[in-house]
Design an enzyme around this catalytic site. Structure first.
Site, PDB file in Angstrom:
ATOM      1  N   SER A   1     -11.774  -2.873 -26.541  1.00 57.88           N
ATOM      2  CA  SER A   1     -10.857  -1.957 -26.990  1.00 57.88           C
ATOM      3  C   SER A   1      -9.255  -2.649 -27.441  1.00 57.88           C
ATOM      4  O   SER A   1      -8.547  -2.438 -28.334  1.00 57.88           O
ATOM      5  CB  SER A   1     -10.446  -0.605 -26.255  1.00 57.88           C
ATOM      6  OG  SER A   1      -9.845  -1.027 -25.056  1.00 57.88           O
ATOM      7  N   ASN A   2      -8.880  -3.394 -26.265  1.00 62.36           N
ATOM      8  CA  ASN A   2      -7.747  -4.403 -26.291  1.00 62.36           C
ATOM      9  C   ASN A   2      -7.776  -5.453 -27.655  1.00 62.36           C
ATOM     10  O   ASN A   2      -6.951  -5.572 -28.471  1.00 62.36           O
ATOM     11  CB  ASN A   2      -7.214  -5.026 -25.053  1.00 62.36           C
ATOM     12  CG  ASN A   2      -6.811  -4.081 -24.283  1.00 62.36           C
ATOM     13  OD1 ASN A   2      -5.414  -4.097 -24.444  1.00 62.36           O
ATOM     14  ND2 ASN A   2      -7.348  -3.481 -23.204  1.00 62.36           N
TER      15      ASN A   2
ATOM     16  N   LEU B   1     -14.191 -11.705 -17.679  1.00 61.50           N
ATOM     17  CA  LEU B   1     -14.447 -11.631 -16.466  1.00 61.50           C
ATOM     18  C   LEU B   1     -14.741 -12.960 -15.876  1.00 61.50           C
ATOM     19  O   LEU B   1     -14.921 -13.036 -14.552  1.00 61.50           O
ATOM     20  CB  LEU B   1     -15.791 -10.800 -16.210  1.00 61.50           C
ATOM     21  CG  LEU B   1     -15.311  -9.300 -16.449  1.00 61.50           C
ATOM     22  CD1 LEU B   1     -16.532  -8.257 -16.172  1.00 61.50           C
ATOM     23  CD2 LEU B   1     -13.905  -8.664 -16.140  1.00 61.50           C
TER      24      LEU B   1
ATOM     25  N   ILE C   1     -11.300 -19.212 -15.535  1.00 59.65           N
ATOM     26  CA  ILE C   1     -11.362 -20.227 -16.754  1.00 59.65           C
ATOM     27  C   ILE C   1     -11.386 -21.672 -15.839  1.00 59.65           C
ATOM     28  O   ILE C   1     -10.537 -21.872 -14.953  1.00 59.65           O
ATOM     29  CB  ILE C   1      -9.821 -19.981 -17.462  1.00 59.65           C
ATOM     30  CG1 ILE C   1      -9.714 -18.630 -17.894  1.00 59.65           C
ATOM     31  CG2 ILE C   1      -9.583 -21.151 -18.438  1.00 59.65           C
ATOM     32  CD1 ILE C   1     -10.840 -18.480 -19.005  1.00 59.65           C
TER      33      ILE C   1
ATOM     34  N   ASN D   1      -3.370 -13.696 -19.917  1.00 58.59           N
ATOM     35  CA  ASN D   1      -4.318 -12.561 -19.446  1.00 58.59           C
ATOM     36  C   ASN D   1      -3.524 -11.162 -19.380  1.00 58.59           C
ATOM     37  O   ASN D   1      -2.448 -11.278 -19.078  1.00 58.59           O
ATOM     38  CB  ASN D   1      -4.851 -12.824 -18.110  1.00 58.59           C
ATOM     39  CG  ASN D   1      -6.039 -11.876 -17.594  1.00 58.59           C
ATOM     40  OD1 ASN D   1      -6.862 -11.440 -18.504  1.00 58.59           O
ATOM     41  ND2 ASN D   1      -6.014 -11.624 -16.603  1.00 58.59           N
TER      42      ASN D   1
ATOM     43  N   HIS E   1      -3.783  -7.908 -16.866  1.00 61.45           N
ATOM     44  CA  HIS E   1      -4.530  -7.202 -15.891  1.00 61.45           C
ATOM     45  C   HIS E   1      -4.076  -5.956 -15.583  1.00 61.45           C
ATOM     46  O   HIS E   1      -2.855  -5.800 -15.656  1.00 61.45           O
ATOM     47  CB  HIS E   1      -4.313  -8.175 -14.479  1.00 61.45           C
ATOM     48  CG  HIS E   1      -4.989  -7.507 -13.198  1.00 61.45           C
ATOM     49  ND1 HIS E   1      -6.245  -7.971 -13.214  1.00 61.45           N
ATOM     50  CD2 HIS E   1      -4.211  -6.965 -12.377  1.00 61.45           C
ATOM     51  CE1 HIS E   1      -6.858  -7.413 -12.110  1.00 61.45           C
ATOM     52  NE2 HIS E   1      -5.379  -6.894 -11.467  1.00 61.45           N
TER      53      HIS E   1
ATOM     54  N   ASP F   1      -5.944 -14.328 -11.656  1.00 60.40           N
ATOM     55  CA  ASP F   1      -4.693 -13.461 -11.678  1.00 60.40           C
ATOM     56  C   ASP F   1      -3.552 -13.931 -10.945  1.00 60.40           C
ATOM     57  O   ASP F   1      -2.603 -13.188 -10.278  1.00 60.40           O
ATOM     58  CB  ASP F   1      -4.994 -12.194 -11.121  1.00 60.40           C
ATOM     59  CG  ASP F   1      -6.255 -11.299 -11.833  1.00 60.40           C
ATOM     60  OD1 ASP F   1      -7.198 -10.567 -11.329  1.00 60.40           O
ATOM     61  OD2 ASP F   1      -6.460 -11.771 -13.122  1.00 60.40           O
TER      62      ASP F   1
ATOM     63  N   GLU G   1      -1.366  -0.948 -22.170  1.00 61.01           N
ATOM     64  CA  GLU G   1      -1.899  -2.228 -22.949  1.00 61.01           C
ATOM     65  C   GLU G   1      -1.842  -2.409 -24.315  1.00 61.01           C
ATOM     66  O   GLU G   1      -1.341  -3.226 -24.997  1.00 61.01           O
ATOM     67  CB  GLU G   1      -3.339  -2.388 -22.534  1.00 61.01           C
ATOM     68  CG  GLU G   1      -3.663  -2.742 -20.884  1.00 61.01           C
ATOM     69  CD  GLU G   1      -5.144  -2.352 -20.499  1.00 61.01           C
ATOM     70  OE1 GLU G   1      -5.889  -1.814 -21.089  1.00 61.01           O
ATOM     71  OE2 GLU G   1      -5.225  -2.938 -19.452  1.00 61.01           O
TER      72      GLU G   1
END
Ligand code: GRF
Length: 190
Positions: free
Chosen positions: A14-15, A86, A89, A103, A105, A146, A175
Site C-alpha cells: 500500500s505504501n 523484510l 540489506i 526505509n 519503520h 533499523d 506513512e
C-alpha cells in the site's frame, strides 16, 4: 534530469501504491522498478498494473552476487526505497548506494525496532507497553536492521481505546502522508 526510484517491498504494497500514485504525474521523479523477495507479493501486481518493471529478488543472488547491484546501476537508480521489505540489506548493496537507501519503520525508532519488529508486532508491543504515542521513522539504511541515520519522524497519539488495528491505521495514514514527500525532498537535494 529524471531521478529514478527503485522500491523494495515484501507484502501488500500500500505504501508502494501510494508512492507510485504520488509520482505518476511527476516530470522529474519516476518509479523505475519494484522488487520483492516474494513472487506472490501483491506489491508486484500493483507495479504491473502501473506498467512498472518488476524484479523477484532471489536470496542467493541478492546476498552472494553483484547481480542486483548491477541491475540497479543499469537502471540508473538514484534512490532505493524500502517499503515493508523484510530482508536485511547486504553490506555490498549499502556500500554501492551510500546514503541512497531509505526505509520507513512503523515506530519511533530506536524504540520498537530491530529484527522481528515489523507490522502488527510493532503495534502490539507499543500497546502492551501502554505508550501514549507512536509514529513512523524514515531513515537511511545501513547493514543493521533499523539503525541508519534518522531522516524524519512523525508522531500519533495512542489511547487506551486503541487496538493494533486502529493504531496500524493511524500509522498507515502517517506513512501515506509523509513518505512520498520525504522521498521528493531527498531527491531534490541530491
Ligand atoms: C508499513 O507499515 C511500513 O511501515 C513497514 O511495512 C509496512 C508495509 O506496508 N515497513 P505495505 O506493504 O506498504 O502496505
Amino acid at each position: 534530469m529524471i531521478k529514478n526510484i527503485a522500491i523494495f517491498a515484501s507484502g501488500d504494497g500500500s505504501n508502494t501504491q501510494n508512492i507510485i500514485d504520488y509520482f505518476k504525474a511527476s516530470k522529474n521523479i519516476k518509479v523505475a522498478l519494484v522488487g520483492s523477495n516474494k513472487s506472490t507479493a501483491n506489491v508486484l501486481n500493483r507495479a504491473k498494473n502501473a506498467e512498472i518493471p518488476t524484479l523477484v529478488i532471489n536470496k542467493a543472488s541478492f546476498y552472494d552476487t553483484q547481480e542486483v547491484i548491477d541491475l540497479l546501476r543499469s537502471a540508473n537508480i538514484d534512490l532505493i526505497v524500502l517499503a515493508g521489505f523484510l530482508w536485511m540489506i547486504p553490506e555490498s548493496l549499502v556500500n554501492a548506494f551510500p546514503d541512497k537507501i531509505i526505509n520507513i519503520h512503523p515506530s519511533l525508532l530506536p524504540k520498537y525496532g530491530g529484527k522481528g519488529m515489523y507490522g502488527m508486532h510493532v503495534h502490539k508491543a507499543v500497546i502492551d507497553a501502554k505508550e501514549k504515542e507512536s509514529g513512523i521513522t524514515i531513515h537511511y539504511v545501513n547493514e543493521h536492521y533499523d539503525q541508519g541515520a534518522i531522516i524524519s519522524q512523525h508522531i500519533c497519539h495512542v489511547t487506551e481505546n486503541d487496538s493494533c488495528d486502529t493504531l496500524a491505521e493511524k500509522i498507515h495514514q502517517l506513512e501515506y502522508e509523509n513518505f512520498p514527500k520525504a522521498i521528493e525532498k531527498l531527491l531534490s537535494e541530491k
